[in-house]
Design a protein around this motif. Structure first.
Motif, PDB file in Angstrom:
ATOM      1  N   GLY A 156       8.687 -21.846 -23.058  1.00  9.07           N
ATOM      2  CA  GLY A 156       7.741 -20.761 -23.249  1.00  9.07           C
ATOM      3  C   GLY A 156       6.971 -20.841 -24.548  1.00  9.07           C
ATOM      4  N   CYS A 157       7.687 -21.001 -25.678  1.00 12.23           N
ATOM      5  CA  CYS A 157       7.022 -20.971 -26.987  1.00 12.23           C
ATOM      6  C   CYS A 157       7.125 -22.301 -27.737  1.00 12.23           C
ATOM      7  CB  CYS A 157       7.601 -19.840 -27.847  1.00 12.23           C
ATOM      8  SG  CYS A 157       9.344 -20.060 -28.309  1.00 12.23           S
ATOM      9  N   ASN A 158       7.788 -23.287 -27.124  1.00 13.65           N
ATOM     10  CA  ASN A 158       7.889 -24.648 -27.665  1.00 13.65           C
ATOM     11  C   ASN A 158       8.721 -24.754 -28.936  1.00 13.65           C
ATOM     12  OD1 ASN A 158       7.240 -27.384 -27.151  1.00 13.65           O
ATOM     13  ND2 ASN A 158       5.730 -27.359 -28.796  1.00 13.65           N
ATOM     14  N   ARG A 159       9.528 -23.741 -29.244  1.00 17.74           N
ATOM     15  CA  ARG A 159      10.431 -23.868 -30.403  1.00 17.74           C
ATOM     16  C   ARG A 159      11.468 -24.944 -30.115  1.00 17.74           C
ATOM     17  NH1 ARG A 159       9.661 -20.002 -34.160  1.00 17.74           N
ATOM     18  NH2 ARG A 159       8.559 -18.132 -33.480  1.00 17.74           N
ATOM     19  N   LYS A 160      11.928 -25.584 -31.186  1.00 17.97           N
ATOM     20  CA  LYS A 160      12.863 -26.699 -31.054  1.00 17.97           C
ATOM     21  C   LYS A 160      14.289 -26.257 -31.390  1.00 17.97           C
ATOM     22  CE  LYS A 160       9.654 -29.882 -30.280  1.00 17.97           C
ATOM     23  NZ  LYS A 160       8.507 -28.991 -30.123  1.00 17.97           N
ATOM     24  N   THR A 161      15.236 -26.831 -30.674  1.00 16.41           N
ATOM     25  CA  THR A 161      16.643 -26.710 -31.050  1.00 16.41           C
ATOM     26  C   THR A 161      17.255 -28.103 -30.989  1.00 16.41           C
ATOM     27  OG1 THR A 161      17.551 -26.372 -28.819  1.00 16.41           O
ATOM     28  CG2 THR A 161      16.784 -24.411 -29.993  1.00 16.41           C
ATOM     29  N   ILE A 162      18.204 -28.351 -31.860  1.00 16.36           N
ATOM     30  CA  ILE A 162      18.919 -29.630 -31.843  1.00 16.36           C
ATOM     31  C   ILE A 162      19.766 -29.700 -30.580  1.00 16.36           C
ATOM     32  CG2 ILE A 162      20.697 -30.984 -33.021  1.00 16.36           C
ATOM     33  CD1 ILE A 162      19.700 -29.634 -35.639  1.00 16.36           C
ATOM     34  N   SER A 163      19.769 -30.842 -29.929  1.00 10.87           N
ATOM     35  CA  SER A 163      20.585 -31.005 -28.733  1.00 10.87           C
ATOM     36  C   SER A 163      22.070 -31.064 -29.120  1.00 10.87           C
ATOM     37  CB  SER A 163      20.206 -32.294 -27.999  1.00 10.87           C
ATOM     38  OG  SER A 163      21.149 -32.578 -26.988  1.00 10.87           O
ATOM     39  N   PRO A 164      22.945 -30.404 -28.345  1.00 13.51           N
ATOM     40  CA  PRO A 164      24.385 -30.491 -28.643  1.00 13.51           C
ATOM     41  C   PRO A 164      24.923 -31.907 -28.534  1.00 13.51           C
ATOM     42  CG  PRO A 164      23.991 -29.431 -26.519  1.00 13.51           C
ATOM     43  CD  PRO A 164      22.667 -29.545 -27.190  1.00 13.51           C
ATOM     44  N   GLU A 165      24.179 -32.793 -27.860  1.00 16.92           N
ATOM     45  CA  GLU A 165      24.608 -34.184 -27.722  1.00 16.92           C
ATOM     46  C   GLU A 165      24.763 -34.873 -29.069  1.00 16.92           C
ATOM     47  OE1 GLU A 165      21.988 -36.362 -25.246  1.00 16.92           O
ATOM     48  OE2 GLU A 165      22.175 -35.011 -23.535  1.00 16.92           O
ATOM     49  N   ILE A 166      23.964 -34.463 -30.041  1.00 24.37           N
ATOM     50  CA  ILE A 166      23.997 -35.137 -31.340  1.00 24.37           C
ATOM     51  C   ILE A 166      25.319 -34.910 -32.060  1.00 24.37           C
ATOM     52  CG2 ILE A 166      23.055 -33.294 -32.810  1.00 24.37           C
ATOM     53  CD1 ILE A 166      21.316 -35.498 -34.104  1.00 24.37           C
ATOM     54  N   LEU A 167      25.998 -33.796 -31.735  1.00 24.70           N
ATOM     55  CA  LEU A 167      27.310 -33.526 -32.329  1.00 24.70           C
ATOM     56  C   LEU A 167      28.435 -34.114 -31.492  1.00 24.70           C
ATOM     57  CD1 LEU A 167      26.815 -29.819 -33.453  1.00 24.70           C
ATOM     58  CD2 LEU A 167      26.665 -31.873 -34.838  1.00 24.70           C
ATOM     59  N   GLY A 168      28.107 -34.575 -30.288  1.00 25.03           N
ATOM     60  CA  GLY A 168      29.127 -35.149 -29.421  1.00 25.03           C
ATOM     61  C   GLY A 168      29.206 -36.660 -29.515  1.00 25.03           C
ATOM     62  N   GLU A 169      28.218 -37.269 -30.181  1.00 22.26           N
ATOM     63  CA  GLU A 169      28.199 -38.723 -30.272  1.00 22.26           C
ATOM     64  C   GLU A 169      29.345 -39.258 -31.112  1.00 22.26           C
ATOM     65  OE1 GLU A 169      24.369 -39.472 -31.873  1.00 22.26           O
ATOM     66  OE2 GLU A 169      23.393 -39.510 -29.916  1.00 22.26           O
ATOM     67  N   ASP A 170      29.651 -38.543 -32.190  1.00 20.14           N
ATOM     68  CA  ASP A 170      30.728 -38.981 -33.085  1.00 20.14           C
ATOM     69  C   ASP A 170      31.331 -37.749 -33.711  1.00 20.14           C
ATOM     70  OD1 ASP A 170      32.433 -40.034 -34.952  1.00 20.14           O
ATOM     71  OD2 ASP A 170      31.073 -41.651 -35.532  1.00 20.14           O
ATOM     72  N   ALA A 171      32.522 -37.372 -33.274  1.00 16.32           N
ATOM     73  CA  ALA A 171      33.161 -36.147 -33.750  1.00 16.32           C
ATOM     74  C   ALA A 171      33.479 -36.181 -35.225  1.00 16.32           C
ATOM     75  CB  ALA A 171      34.456 -35.888 -32.957  1.00 16.32           C
ATOM     76  N   ASP A 172      33.434 -37.379 -35.823  1.00 20.32           N
ATOM     77  CA  ASP A 172      33.792 -37.502 -37.235  1.00 20.32           C
ATOM     78  C   ASP A 172      32.581 -37.533 -38.167  1.00 20.32           C
ATOM     79  OD1 ASP A 172      36.477 -37.596 -36.642  1.00 20.32           O
ATOM     80  OD2 ASP A 172      36.432 -39.756 -36.311  1.00 20.32           O
ATOM     81  N   GLU A 173      31.376 -37.373 -37.592  1.00 27.34           N
ATOM     82  CA  GLU A 173      30.198 -37.418 -38.440  1.00 27.34           C
ATOM     83  C   GLU A 173      29.292 -36.237 -38.173  1.00 27.34           C
ATOM     84  OE1 GLU A 173      28.019 -40.975 -38.509  1.00 27.34           O
ATOM     85  OE2 GLU A 173      29.718 -42.246 -39.027  1.00 27.34           O
ATOM     86  N   SER A 174      28.687 -35.720 -39.227  1.00 26.57           N
ATOM     87  CA  SER A 174      27.747 -34.623 -39.114  1.00 26.57           C
ATOM     88  C   SER A 174      26.343 -35.179 -39.093  1.00 26.57           C
ATOM     89  CB  SER A 174      27.906 -33.681 -40.307  1.00 26.57           C
ATOM     90  OG  SER A 174      27.463 -34.318 -41.479  1.00 26.57           O
ATOM     91  N   MET A 175      25.362 -34.281 -39.222  1.00 29.49           N
ATOM     92  CA  MET A 175      23.960 -34.702 -39.244  1.00 29.49           C
ATOM     93  C   MET A 175      23.686 -35.638 -40.406  1.00 29.49           C
ATOM     94  SD  MET A 175      22.174 -33.208 -36.784  1.00 29.49           S
ATOM     95  CE  MET A 175      20.505 -32.976 -37.401  1.00 29.49           C
ATOM     96  N   ASP A 176      24.398 -35.466 -41.520  1.00 31.24           N
ATOM     97  CA  ASP A 176      24.150 -36.332 -42.677  1.00 31.24           C
ATOM     98  C   ASP A 176      25.243 -37.362 -42.883  1.00 31.24           C
ATOM     99  OD1 ASP A 176      26.220 -34.779 -43.499  1.00 31.24           O
ATOM    100  OD2 ASP A 176      25.150 -33.762 -45.106  1.00 31.24           O
ATOM    101  N   GLY A 177      26.152 -37.493 -41.882  1.00 33.83           N
ATOM    102  CA  GLY A 177      27.155 -38.549 -41.927  1.00 33.83           C
ATOM    103  C   GLY A 177      28.350 -38.261 -42.818  1.00 33.83           C
ATOM    104  N   LYS A 178      28.548 -37.009 -43.237  1.00 35.69           N
ATOM    105  CA  LYS A 178      29.622 -36.714 -44.179  1.00 35.69           C
ATOM    106  C   LYS A 178      30.840 -36.046 -43.544  1.00 35.69           C
ATOM    107  CE  LYS A 178      26.530 -36.067 -48.140  1.00 35.69           C
ATOM    108  NZ  LYS A 178      26.052 -35.092 -49.164  1.00 35.69           N
ATOM    109  N   ASP A 179      30.692 -35.581 -42.306  1.00 39.30           N
ATOM    110  CA  ASP A 179      31.772 -34.792 -41.718  1.00 39.30           C
ATOM    111  C   ASP A 179      33.040 -35.602 -41.459  1.00 39.30           C
ATOM    112  OD1 ASP A 179      31.655 -32.112 -41.482  1.00 39.30           O
ATOM    113  OD2 ASP A 179      30.637 -32.083 -39.555  1.00 39.30           O
ATOM    114  N   GLN A 180      34.172 -34.976 -41.709  1.00 46.02           N
ATOM    115  CA  GLN A 180      35.462 -35.520 -41.328  1.00 46.02           C
ATOM    116  C   GLN A 180      36.195 -34.542 -40.413  1.00 46.02           C
ATOM    117  OE1 GLN A 180      37.392 -36.344 -45.067  1.00 46.02           O
ATOM    118  NE2 GLN A 180      36.294 -38.268 -45.336  1.00 46.02           N
TER     119      GLN A 180
END
Length: 226
Positions: A177-201
């Motif tokens: 409808g308004c073309n707003r963006k949301t991050i796909s949940p897939e990006i958090l499912g690719e590697d459970a040990d990494e965040s968007m900036d690669g620091k997550d444990q």
């Protein structure tokens, strides 16, 4: 709130399709509606965070903490209509602090506790450092808007309508409808040990849950699609 989202969709359609529409007035109405919906969404997010943290086993991931700091920046910058959430932020950051021993996480918690308490007592809030960096040039991104982000070198980005993070990834969903963006949940499912900036444990709990279960636009109610 659903009726407000429907009105927003109608207003967007009028702006885009009817030449005689007073675009300035309609845009002002939309902005006011967006602020109301954003406030209610933030209330829901903070309640969810506090509910998750009532479980002593839950520890926020780096990505969850980044989202929380951005939501906090929003509340601190718009105290006129979000002041009632500040005490809740104090409670949340105290809980996060109790669950962590990592120095940088404790530092972030102390920073936001200080800023929040400063606003609550009427003194000047402490200005914190940027928590995000530009994917194009690594320039600092300071939170200034819940919808758009611009780095120190002028590169513009959309913000995720769900997490408020900079949507600097090709894996996003767009509102039909308004073309707003949301991050796909897939990006958090690719590697459970990494965040968007690669620091997550620690695997993301809150942000992943929100991105997975929110399938309609927060602002106009239309479907989110890859």
């Amino acid at each position: 709130m659903n009726s407000l989202r429907l009105l927003n969709y109608i207003y967007i359609h009028l702006i885009n399709s009817v030449p005689t529409t007073n675009k300035t007035e309609t845009a002002s109405i939309l902005l006011n509606n967006y602020q109301i919906l954003l406030r209610e969404y933030v209330v829901t997010v903070l309640r969810s965070v506090q509910k998750y943290l009532s479980d002593p086993k839950i520890v926020l991931s780096e990505t969850d903490l980044l989202m929380l700091t951005l939501v906090s920046d929003l509340c601190l910058q718009h105290t006129k209509f979000m002041v009632d959430m500040l005490k809740q932020l104090v409670t949340i950051f105290l809980l996060v602090k109790q669950r962590n021993s990592e120095e940088h996480i404790l530092s972030i918690c102390d920073e936001y506790l200080l800023k929040t308490k400063a606003v609550l007592t009427g003194s000047a809030a402490v200005v914190g450092e940027s928590k995000e960096h530009c994917l194009a040039c690594s320039g600092a991104i300071v939170f200034q808007s819940p919808w758009k982000a611009v780095c120190a070198n002028g590169h513009p980005w959309d913000r995720c309508a769900v997490s408020l993070l900079t949507a600097a990834t090709p894996k996003t969903r767009s509102c039909l409808g308004c073309n707003r963006k949301t991050i796909s949940p897939e990006i958090l499912g690719e590697d459970a040990d990494e965040s968007m900036d690669g620091k997550d444990q620690v695997e993301s709990v809150i942000m992943k849950t929100l991105l997975t279960h929110i399938t309609l636009c927060v602002y106009c109610g239309n479907r989110l699609k890859m």
